[in-house]
Design a protein around this motif. Sequence first.
Motif, mmCIF file in Angstrom:
data_model
loop_
_atom_site.group_PDB
_atom_site.id
_atom_site.type_symbol
_atom_site.label_atom_id
_atom_site.label_comp_id
_atom_site.label_asym_id
_atom_site.label_seq_id
_atom_site.Cartn_x
_atom_site.Cartn_y
_atom_site.Cartn_z
ATOM 1 N N THR A 39 52.014 36.421 40.550
ATOM 2 C CA THR A 39 50.510 36.595 39.958
ATOM 3 C C THR A 39 50.504 35.997 38.467
ATOM 4 O O THR A 39 49.764 35.162 38.296
ATOM 5 C CB THR A 39 50.357 38.190 39.771
ATOM 6 O OG1 THR A 39 50.513 38.752 41.093
ATOM 7 C CG2 THR A 39 48.722 38.285 39.517
ATOM 8 N N VAL A 43 48.033 32.868 37.748
ATOM 9 C CA VAL A 43 47.128 33.070 36.557
ATOM 10 C C VAL A 43 47.542 31.774 35.487
ATOM 11 O O VAL A 43 46.499 30.979 35.021
ATOM 12 C CB VAL A 43 47.322 34.224 35.897
ATOM 13 C CG1 VAL A 43 46.658 34.197 34.213
ATOM 14 C CG2 VAL A 43 46.960 35.282 36.392
ATOM 15 N N ARG A 48 44.200 31.894 39.402
ATOM 16 C CA ARG A 48 43.678 33.243 39.298
ATOM 17 C C ARG A 48 43.080 33.476 37.774
ATOM 18 O O ARG A 48 43.424 32.628 36.849
ATOM 19 C CB ARG A 48 44.626 34.042 39.414
ATOM 20 C CG ARG A 48 45.109 34.038 41.056
ATOM 21 C CD ARG A 48 46.009 35.226 41.598
ATOM 22 N NE ARG A 48 45.342 36.450 41.759
ATOM 23 C CZ ARG A 48 46.184 37.465 42.194
ATOM 24 N NH1 ARG A 48 47.259 37.307 42.675
ATOM 25 N NH2 ARG A 48 45.274 38.529 42.403
ATOM 26 N N LYS A 49 42.419 34.623 37.681
ATOM 27 C CA LYS A 49 41.839 34.824 36.443
ATOM 28 C C LYS A 49 42.974 35.727 35.565
ATOM 29 O O LYS A 49 43.711 36.345 35.851
ATOM 30 C CB LYS A 49 40.506 35.688 36.563
ATOM 31 C CG LYS A 49 39.490 35.088 37.251
ATOM 32 C CD LYS A 49 38.048 35.802 37.278
ATOM 33 C CE LYS A 49 38.230 36.596 38.411
ATOM 34 N NZ LYS A 49 37.248 37.583 38.727
ATOM 35 N N ALA A 50 42.750 35.625 34.368
ATOM 36 C CA ALA A 50 43.462 35.965 33.210
ATOM 37 C C ALA A 50 43.538 37.584 33.389
ATOM 38 O O ALA A 50 44.687 38.581 33.100
ATOM 39 C CB ALA A 50 43.392 35.657 31.864
ATOM 40 N N SER A 51 42.581 38.121 33.979
ATOM 41 C CA SER A 51 42.250 39.581 34.073
ATOM 42 C C SER A 51 43.061 40.328 35.173
ATOM 43 O O SER A 51 43.067 41.471 35.296
ATOM 44 C CB SER A 51 40.699 40.098 34.089
ATOM 45 O OG SER A 51 40.023 39.375 35.238
ATOM 46 N N ASP A 52 43.823 39.409 36.136
ATOM 47 C CA ASP A 52 44.362 39.826 37.273
ATOM 48 C C ASP A 52 45.721 40.452 37.112
ATOM 49 O O ASP A 52 46.417 40.868 37.929
ATOM 50 C CB ASP A 52 44.305 38.539 38.281
ATOM 51 C CG ASP A 52 43.203 38.287 39.033
ATOM 52 O OD1 ASP A 52 42.192 39.118 38.737
ATOM 53 O OD2 ASP A 52 43.100 37.346 39.508
ATOM 54 N N SER A 54 48.632 41.960 34.007
ATOM 55 C CA SER A 54 49.025 42.802 32.775
ATOM 56 C C SER A 54 50.481 42.279 32.598
ATOM 57 O O SER A 54 51.273 42.544 33.213
ATOM 58 C CB SER A 54 48.945 44.095 32.905
ATOM 59 O OG SER A 54 49.579 44.922 31.904
#
Length: 179
Positions: A39, A43, A48-52, A54
């Motif tokens: 993931t 990112v 993908r988005k950075a909010s996907d 942690s």
Amino acid sequence: MPPKRSTAAAVGKTLEERRDAARDAALKELKALRADLTTLEAVLSGRRKASDISLFDVTHGALEIFRYAAAVFEADSLLAACSQELDAAKALEYLDRHGATELVKPAGWHWISPKGEMHCLGKAEEPVKAASKLAEILQGGRRLRRRDKAEATPEPAAPEDVADTAQGADTDTAETTDL
């Protein structure tokens, strides 16, 4: 008070169970970390988005793997140490049971045979080797069974075979010296 052997077996079994549980947890955490890293790669590559993701999950997963792996390695070393100590205790018991003594001068484990011969079994720090040497000495006086004798004595080579191999060896050296 329970016998020492059952206590040692229980401790060994508990250590093995904890080691296996830590190994399973580490493998599970590795799979989760792989997914988190995949993931993170998506990112960073912009798919993908950075909010996907942690970043804390990635770091926490790596630390958990470290903690579980350290527990596995520590349990392995404890099991090995327990095994060595158990072997040493068994060896000391064997030496004591058969009348071996640890002397100061000459230093080490010694055993005096019924014939009055003193046998040096080994260093004082190595009871396992001393016990194995005592076992060899004690068994050495026993007679072998017929079938054991047949297996222990090799068949002598025929005199003709010995002569052929000796001549073959002479011819081989003669050929190599001519080159």
